[in-house]
Design an enzyme around this catalytic site. Structure first.
Site, PDB file in Angstrom:
ATOM      1  N   SER A   1       0.857  -1.182   0.000  1.00  0.00           N
ATOM      2  CA  SER A   1       0.000   0.000   0.000  1.00  0.00           C
ATOM      3  C   SER A   1       0.890   1.228   0.000  1.00  0.00           C
ATOM      4  O   SER A   1       2.077   1.147   0.356  1.00  0.00           O
ATOM      5  CB  SER A   1      -0.880  -0.004   1.264  1.00  0.00           C
ATOM      6  OG  SER A   1      -1.498   1.241   1.473  1.00  0.00           O
TER       7      SER A   1
ATOM      8  N   TYR B   1      -2.251  -1.535  10.561  1.00  0.00           N
ATOM      9  CA  TYR B   1      -2.218  -1.641   9.097  1.00  0.00           C
ATOM     10  C   TYR B   1      -0.901  -1.098   8.555  1.00  0.00           C
ATOM     11  O   TYR B   1      -0.241  -1.738   7.724  1.00  0.00           O
ATOM     12  CB  TYR B   1      -3.400  -0.872   8.520  1.00  0.00           C
ATOM     13  CG  TYR B   1      -3.562  -0.983   7.024  1.00  0.00           C
ATOM     14  CD1 TYR B   1      -4.300  -2.021   6.474  1.00  0.00           C
ATOM     15  CD2 TYR B   1      -2.983  -0.056   6.165  1.00  0.00           C
ATOM     16  CE1 TYR B   1      -4.461  -2.137   5.096  1.00  0.00           C
ATOM     17  CE2 TYR B   1      -3.139  -0.160   4.793  1.00  0.00           C
ATOM     18  CZ  TYR B   1      -3.875  -1.194   4.267  1.00  0.00           C
ATOM     19  OH  TYR B   1      -4.023  -1.300   2.903  1.00  0.00           O
TER      20      TYR B   1
END
Length: 260
Positions: free
Chosen positions: A142, A155
């Site tokens: 990401s 995350y």
């Protein structure tokens, strides 16, 4: 270096985790279109199984927070497909909370699913991936593998770690013809992101288009959400035999977010 056993795509096989929806399903379908035999791994729920089977994909039910499920997933994939050439570590989920209030069990689960599981799956699949001489590990990271945002500690920690795992594995795998790369997308129009847009529109008193442009895409040069198929197109190239010279790469598909 191990010689490829067969260069034709119909003899190549792939496993995509988190493959019953969103980015994972788009990647699975694209690799299938490319001629591979594809298995998708997801939680063993009827809806996930139905989605996979409706697209002619082999379904592997597993919980990646469990070490034993990671090993079984590789064994089941090889038993079903006969081999394994491409492993796409895509599974993940999001939880937003201040660090001081972040649930400890949720932290543990997120780190296991998004960092420990890619390590375990890569470890258990290593012998299969290196046997072909054209193996591929593709880790879906990401933009949060590069930068941070508040309230996403687990995350972001997992995605930063996944980039480190990618680079280390690439250095170890090169002589065996196995490439290891990471793709770092910006915001992608998945059911998860669509839900976040609706929530923020309600809490901020904005319409959904303004949430996209002024909140989610504020730091992007291109003010448009990616589609899952955009990520799948890049994964298709990275998985291809044409990408044999690309390894240890961190490929940003981020709408210019990290150019600042």
């Amino acid at each position: 270096m191990t010689a490829p056993h067969n260069d034709t795509p119909e003899h190549r096989t792939a496993l995509v985790t988190g493959g019953a929806s969103g980015i994972g399903l788009a990647i699975a379908r694209r690799l299938q279109k490319d001629g591979m035999r594809v298995a998708v791994l997801d939680l063993d729920r009827p809806q996930a199984r139905e989605v996979a089977e409706s697209h002619g994909l082999t379904f592997i039910g597993a919980d990646l927070s469990r070490r034993e499920d990671c090993r079984r997933a590789i064994d089941d994939t090889v038993a079903a497909l006969g081999s394994l050439d491409v492993l796409v570590n895509n599974a993940g989920f999001q939880h937003i909370a201040p660090l001081a209030e972040f649930p400890e069990d949720t932290w543990d689960t997120m780190l296991h699913v998004m960092l420990t599981a890619p390590f375990l799956l890569s470890r258990y699949a290593w012998a299969h991936l290196t046997r072909s001489g054209q193996g591929r590990i593709i880790n879906i990271a990401s933009i949060h593998g590069h930068v941070a945002s508040p309230f996403k500690s687990a995350y972001i920690s997992a995605k930063h770690g996944l980039i480190g795992l990618t680079r280390t594995a690439a250095l170890e795998a090169g002589e065996q013809g196995l490439t290891v790369n990471a793709i770092c997308p910006g915001y992608v129009r998945t059911p998860l992101v669509t839900g976040q847009i609706k929530d923020q529109a309600r809490t901020r008193g904005l319409n959904e288009a303004d949430v996209e442009e002024k909140v989610m895409l504020e730091g992007a040069a291109i003010k448009r959400l990616l589609d899952p198929e955009d990520v799948a197109a890049l994964a298709s190239y990275v998985a291809s035999t044409a990408a044999w010279g690309m390894t240890g790469a961190v490929l940003d598909l981020d709408l210019g977010w990290t150019a600042r």
